[in-house]
Design an enzyme around this catalytic site. Structure first.
Site, PDB file in Angstrom:
ATOM      1  CB  SER A 223      69.046   6.429  64.480  1.00 20.76           C
ATOM      2  OG  SER A 223      69.495   5.396  63.644  1.00 20.76           O
TER       3      SER A 223
ATOM      4  CG  ASP B  32      63.315   4.282  59.145  1.00 23.56           C
ATOM      5  OD1 ASP B  32      64.264   3.907  58.439  1.00 23.56           O
ATOM      6  OD2 ASP B  32      63.463   4.787  60.272  1.00 23.56           O
TER       7      ASP B  32
ATOM      8  CG  HIS C 204      66.544   6.664  59.709  1.00 26.26           C
ATOM      9  ND1 HIS C 204      65.969   5.810  60.610  1.00 26.26           N
ATOM     10  CD2 HIS C 204      67.777   6.967  60.208  1.00 26.26           C
ATOM     11  CE1 HIS C 204      66.801   5.591  61.605  1.00 26.26           C
ATOM     12  NE2 HIS C 204      67.905   6.284  61.400  1.00 26.26           N
TER      13      HIS C 204
END
Length: 629
Positions: free
Chosen positions: A188, A293, A324
């Site tokens: 991320s 995602d 995610h």
């Protein structure tokens, strides 16, 4: 699955034997005492004054490295994770934070990287971005401060920057224990910083492993002029460390002012567009991303991958069905083994052949993986599919034949993708839908698609949403649930050595599986006012047709034989984007509306569109997110 539990140190090497290419074979097995490893913090001066206090900012780099090479003057390479989250939202599936002893020395390092790799001859360095945890300055959400925070640590590891023993004052500290070879990794925001640092071309960065990472911050907060409803100044305020006394209000105002609400691509976004800077990348890149995602949308890995290809960068990619999620939490054994060989090759120059293995590994069904020699698939070619009106208003044919007819829908800003897709044979006031017939053989969508729409709005503002849908029964990962495709159990497996306050053991996970009647393959959104340029809106005149091409998210998906591939077009998908000021009715010229798909396999020119199933269908509901973790 081979389960590893609590590796024991086989032997502590005699003084003088170090983890260098000359003794590279030793680096593939645990050989150094993790409990006795050196743990320290240095503060690296990044040469910026982000908080405006008249003093250049220093970022904290917490280090754990094997003591045995250091005792003999040996050097080790570095695995680095630079993050804003070590004291705010935590890292990993179990939300770990950094911990320190009563003298401020680092004890607990989140994730398994230190436990696994330090015994194998690596140092692990966890960097607090400026303005977070124990660093001074201000975070700027992917801008120069964030990127410089990590880049300057790499410079220090290569003797080109200065670090100190304290947050202020202190004595200079050298990295004489480092080979200068650095591999950055992170999920991320962390993986995003790895992308940003690689795009500087900094010397010493040998490889990066971006997991579910952003390549352009514009595409995290905006989509071809449309806005997702959250902004970078909010993220900055979430992660900044207010305990250090710094005042970041001026920096946060720059973020708020630069992220204009009209969705235009401006200077703030250009500074944070790493995909546009991919030509500068020299490091190898191992990408991992979930094709479902909906936090860091998959256009981010697609455009980054394409830019790296143009630059001739050596690459590898894993694509899962998850949202995610870190691959450690959906394919643990294979991921750690692959990551280990990747770092051995690029940081220790071990000739283990990983660079010759298949470039792409894709999850076709939950826990069912397929290797490909390339991504996009080698036999995928750009295919234009056109829209033909049918006998039912708003329902028609998708195929290679010429488009014809007109259709219309009204943007009520009350529904979204699941309502639009659930009744594919029925007219809807909110969207139009065009489908192939049942496919006689599988087709593979592999790469980044785009939609060209010619639309006439009834007002002076309009949004567009589009999606590709695979109609047919399937088992998929339940990516909309809390685990985004995984279920966390209570048992643990251990990945490296334990030390007091630094545990190597993590809860096992399994696939969270859902049965569905259709799968949304790819999505995209746009503001019709940006039909001429993403940098500047053009006023819309009601009753005037406008043509605009916008992107759909990157993916790799096989539509099985017997299924149908459909294109759905609507106005405001309320689950993702904000509505226009004046909601319009939109009329489409189907002869000038099409979708361009990187497709392997044949789609008929003009199949019958009335064969779609009737009634509501089951699907895993998607969701947008402004929580970048």
């Amino acid at each position: 699955m081979r389960v590893r539990a609590g590796f024991c140190v086989a032997a502590v090497l005699a003084a003088g034997l170090v983890a260098t290419p000359a003794t590279a074979a030793a680096a593939t097995e645990p050989q150094y005492d993790f409990a006795g490893a050196i743990r320290e913090t240095v503060w690296v001066d990044i040469g910026r004054d982000g908080d405006g206090d008249g003093v250049t900012d220093r970022v904290a780099a917490d280090i754990v490295r094997p003591a045995e090479p250091a005792a003999s003057g040996g050097k080790v390479p570095v695995i680095m994770d630079a993050s804003p989250y070590y004291s705010s939202v935590g890292r990993g599936n179990e939300t770990e934070f950094k911990t320190y002893d009563d003298q401020g020395r680092p004890v607990g390092f989140p994730l398994y990287y230190d436990n696994y790799f330090v015994p194998r001859g690596y140092a692990v360095v966890l960097v607090d971005l400026a303005g977070t945890n124990r660093s001074t300055g201000c975070v700027d959400v992917g801008g120069k401060s964030d990127v410089t925070s990590a880049k300057t640590v790499i410079d220090w590891l290569n003797g080109r920057a200065t670090a100190y023993s304290a947050k202020s004052g202190g004595s200079a500290v050298s990295a004489d224990w480092s080979t200068g070879n650095v591999g950055m990794i992170g999920k991320s925001y962390d993986g995003t910083i790895a992308n940003g640092v690689a795009a500087t071309g900094v010397d010493g960065l040998k490889t990066i492993v971006p997991i579910s990472a952003i390549s352009s911050w514009y595409d995290y907060y905006r989509s071809d002029g449309a806005t997702f409803g959250f902004d970078p100044d909010g993220l900055a305020q979430t992660v900044e460390n207010r305990n250090g006394g710094q005042d970041c209000s001026a920096q946060n105002k720059k973020l708020a002012d630069g992220a204009t609400q009209n969705g235009d691509y401006g200077p703030l976004w250009a500074e944070r567009d790493y995909a546009a800077q991919a030509k500068n990348v020299h490091a190898s890149v191992f990408v991992s991303h979930g094709v479902n995602d909906l936090n860091v949308k998959t256009i981010n890995f697609g455009q980054w991958w394409d830019g790296l290809a143009a630059a001739g960068v050596q690459r590898k990619i894993w694509l899962s069905q998850t949202g995610h999620v870190d691959p450690f939490d959906y394919r643990r054994t294979e991921w750690v083994d692959t990551l280990h060989r990747w770092f051995d090759h690029y940081l220790l120059d071990i000739d283990n052949g990983i660079e010759k293995e298949p470039v792409a590994t894709v999850e076709r069904e939950p826990d069912q993986w397929a290797d490909q020699p390339a991504y996009p698939a080698k036999d995928a070619s750009e295919t234009t599919l056109n829209l033909q009106a049918g006998s039912t208003p708003g329902i028609g044919t998708l195929g290679t034949g010429a488009g014809s007819g007109t259709a219309s829908f009204t943007d009520r800003a009350k529904t979204g993708e699941d309502a639009w897709a659930a009744n594919p044979s029925e007219t809807s006031a909110d969207r139009v839908l065009y489908s192939t017939g049942a496919l006689s053989s599988p087709v593979q969508v592999s790469g980044t698609s785009s939609v060209t729409v010619t639309a006439t709005p009834s007002t002076d503002s309009a949004r567009l949403s589009a999606m590709l849908v695979d109609y047919g029964p399937a088992k998929i990962r339940n990516f909309s649930a809390g685990g985004e495709g995984i279920t966390t159990g209570s048992d643990e497996t251990c990945w490296g050595e334990n030390a007091t306050g630094d545990d190597a053991c993590y809860k096992t996970t399994s696939a969270d599986i859902a049965d569905v009647d259709y799968t949304i393959v790819s999505r995209g959104w746009a503001d019709l006012a940006n039909h001429q340029s993403l940098s500047e809106e053009s006023p819309l005149t009601p009753g005037t047709p406008y043509s605009m091409t916008f992107r759909l998210a990157s993916t790799d998906h096989v539509v099985p034989a017997g299924h149908r591939l459909a294109l759905v077009i609507g106005g405001t998908d309320i689950d993702f984007i904000t509505p226009p000021a004046n909601l319009p009715k939109l009329s489409l010229d189907l002869a000038k509306t099409s979708v361009r798909i990187p497709l392997a396999g044949a789609v008929p020119a003009g199949p019958r569109a009335d064969r779609l199933p009737a009634g509501p269908l089951a699907h895993v509901a998607g969701r947008a997110s402004g929580d970048l973790r």
